[in-house]
Scaffold this active site. Sequence first.
Site, mmCIF file in Angstrom:
data_model
loop_
_atom_site.group_PDB
_atom_site.id
_atom_site.type_symbol
_atom_site.label_atom_id
_atom_site.label_comp_id
_atom_site.label_asym_id
_atom_site.label_seq_id
_atom_site.Cartn_x
_atom_site.Cartn_y
_atom_site.Cartn_z
ATOM 1 N N ARG A 100 0.823 -1.218 0.000
ATOM 2 C CA ARG A 100 0.000 0.000 0.000
ATOM 3 C C ARG A 100 0.853 1.262 0.000
ATOM 4 O O ARG A 100 0.603 2.189 -0.772
ATOM 5 C CB ARG A 100 -0.951 0.011 1.198
ATOM 6 C CG ARG A 100 -2.063 -1.010 1.090
ATOM 7 C CD ARG A 100 -2.922 -1.027 2.320
ATOM 8 N NE ARG A 100 -2.098 -1.381 3.478
ATOM 9 C CZ ARG A 100 -2.440 -1.168 4.734
ATOM 10 N NH1 ARG A 100 -3.592 -0.588 5.016
ATOM 11 N NH2 ARG A 100 -1.656 -1.532 5.717
ATOM 12 N N ASN A 147 -6.097 -2.723 1.887
ATOM 13 C CA ASN A 147 -6.093 -4.177 2.045
ATOM 14 C C ASN A 147 -7.530 -4.674 2.099
ATOM 15 O O ASN A 147 -8.407 -3.997 2.640
ATOM 16 C CB ASN A 147 -5.386 -4.586 3.336
ATOM 17 C CG ASN A 147 -3.883 -4.472 3.250
ATOM 18 O OD1 ASN A 147 -3.309 -4.384 2.173
ATOM 19 N ND2 ASN A 147 -3.233 -4.470 4.393
#
Length: 117
Positions: free
Chosen positions: A46, A64
């Site tokens: 990320r 996520n």
Amino acid sequence: MARRTRNRSEIIARRFVSRQQPTRTQPFVERWRWIIQGQVQGVGFRASCSRRALDMGLKGWVRNLQDGSVEVQAEGPPIALAELRAWCEKGPLGAQVKRVKPCQMPVRGDDWFEVRY
């Protein structure tokens, strides 16, 4: 009366199309959603994706998912989006990307790129 409605519909359609076409001051923008599957959580995916997207001037977010995959939604020029997708297919060091599922989305006009939790 039917003629007036048809002309009004044509005018509305032309306005819509003209808003969708790129101009010299506003580049053509698309929005894509990718689901990245594999070993992609716990490897800095990320944060790395967010840095890449910001460097390319893209807007959107990354997060996520509960199934262990990562979802990315990004909008911007098609060339930059293609570069981000190519990066997502490899991921950061330590990631093992097995599959990237693409889906084109309507443009939302996000103001920045962020990591969502």
